[in-house]
Design an enzyme around this catalytic site. Structure first.
Site, PDB file in Angstrom:
ATOM      1  CB  SER A  97      -0.917   0.003   1.221  1.00  0.00           C
ATOM      2  OG  SER A  97      -0.147  -0.014   2.411  1.00  0.00           O
ATOM      3  CG  PHE A  99       6.267   0.298  -3.069  1.00  0.00           C
ATOM      4  CD1 PHE A  99       6.929  -0.920  -2.997  1.00  0.00           C
ATOM      5  CD2 PHE A  99       5.040   0.334  -3.697  1.00  0.00           C
ATOM      6  CE1 PHE A  99       6.382  -2.068  -3.551  1.00  0.00           C
ATOM      7  CE2 PHE A  99       4.485  -0.799  -4.245  1.00  0.00           C
ATOM      8  CZ  PHE A  99       5.155  -2.005  -4.173  1.00  0.00           C
ATOM      9  CG  HIS A 131      -3.199  10.842   0.115  1.00  0.00           C
ATOM     10  ND1 HIS A 131      -3.577  10.181   1.252  1.00  0.00           N
ATOM     11  CD2 HIS A 131      -2.033  10.258  -0.305  1.00  0.00           C
ATOM     12  CE1 HIS A 131      -2.692   9.231   1.520  1.00  0.00           C
ATOM     13  NE2 HIS A 131      -1.737   9.257   0.596  1.00  0.00           N
ATOM     14  CE  LYS A 135      -4.911   7.547  -1.675  1.00  0.00           C
ATOM     15  NZ  LYS A 135      -4.395   6.540  -2.613  1.00  0.00           N
ATOM     16  N   GLY A 141      -4.788   3.322   0.863  1.00  0.00           N
ATOM     17  CA  GLY A 141      -4.326   1.959   1.158  1.00  0.00           C
ATOM     18  C   GLY A 141      -3.400   1.949   2.367  1.00  0.00           C
TER      19      GLY A 141
END
Ligand SMILES: NC(=O)c1ccc[n+]([C@@H]2O[C@H](COP(=O)([O-])OP(=O)(O)OC[C@H]3O[C@@H](n4cnc5c(N)ncnc54)[C@H](OP(=O)(O)O)[C@@H]3O)[C@@H](O)[C@H]2O)c1
Length: 233
Positions: A97, A99, A131, A135, A141
């Site tokens: 969800s 990295f 965000h 989005k 996530g």
């Protein structure tokens, strides 16, 4: 390493820049209205397409025997069927969800804090995520992964958006400007509050983590997570 990019939006472009910097080659690019190069020539595919396209893109790459690193969020209702498909096709798959290396350490901190807080019923946990306005999914996530880490303690029944029930772990999602991603976990009592927060300054951390994961996944079969890549499981 030869890389296929499934999704060539904001993240796809950031990943391309990092991959080239690290000496990799982009042999295939796919966007809604773009298909360039040869998917079968890739040693690994990195999928950051939109939620509605993710499942089909992942399957197409697995059919081509190309292992897939997936960063698209908002498609997780299909996670079990994708991991089953991965095993059937003897392919490789790694979903995260988030990295960013910092966020994956934040996930570990969140789980540890949740264990410490679980016996203290005077504290109510809640999550907040912020965000950019482009989005497509809410909550993020990353917020769902944080919520799952807290739900493991059994203190809350479920996560829910903007809930005022004590048995729910409430998540508040804010969409504003061009914020790359900020997540805060709050534990509030009548007398004080504990907060832990992760704030991404740009997309570079996500892109770098996705390329590092792709380097790790190339040539492997099976289903993995960032915990395997970072060796923090
Ligand atoms: N896991 C992480 O670390 C992480 C970090 C950041 C973002 N994300 C997630 O990654 C995803 C992408 O984010 P983003 O900011 O890059 O979004 P974005 O800029 O909207 O990029 C998504 C791209 O996918 C393209 N697309 C549409 N249909 C496609 C198809 N069938 N095949 C391939 N590509 C297709 C879109 O093309 P059109 O614009 O032409 O439709 C768009 O260029 C989102 O789900 C986001 O939540 C994850």
């Amino acid at each position: 390493m030869k890389i296929a990019l499934l999704g060539y939006g904001r993240m796809g472009k950031a990943i391309e820049a990092i991959a080239l910097e690290r000496g990799h080659q982009i042999v295939y690019k796919q966007d809604f209205d773009l298909q360039e190069g040869t998917l079968q020539a890739a040693q690994v595919a990195i999928n950051f397409s939109i939620p509605d396209a993710a499942v089909q893109n992942i399957k197409t790459a697995m059919d081509a025997k190309v292992p897939v690193v997936c960063g698209t969020t908002g498609w997780l209702a299909h996670y079990e069927s994708i991991t089953a498909y991965c095993h059937k096709q003897q392919s490789g798959f790694l979903y995260a969800s988030n990295f960013s290396i910092g966020v994956n350490l934040f996930f570990k901190l969140n789980k540890a804090l949740a264990q410490w807080m679980a016996p203290h019923s005077s504290y109510q946990a809640r999550l907040e995520e912020t965000h950019h306005i482009h989005k497509l999914d809410a909550p993020s996530g990353t917020a769902i992964t944080l919520a799952e880490g807290i739900l493991e303690t059994g203190r809350y029944k479920q996560w829910a958006l903007d809930s005022d029930q004590d048995s729910d772990l409430s998540i508040h999602a804010v969409r504003t400007g061009e914020v790359p991603g900020t997540h805060t976990v709050h534990y509030t009592s009548a007398v004080d509050e504990i907060q832990i927060k992760h704030e991404a300054f740009s997309r570079t951390g996500f892109a770098l983590g996705a390329v590092v994961a792709a380097e790790w996944l190339a040539g492997k079969q099976g289903v993995y997570s960032m915990e395997d890549v970072l060796n923090v499981s």
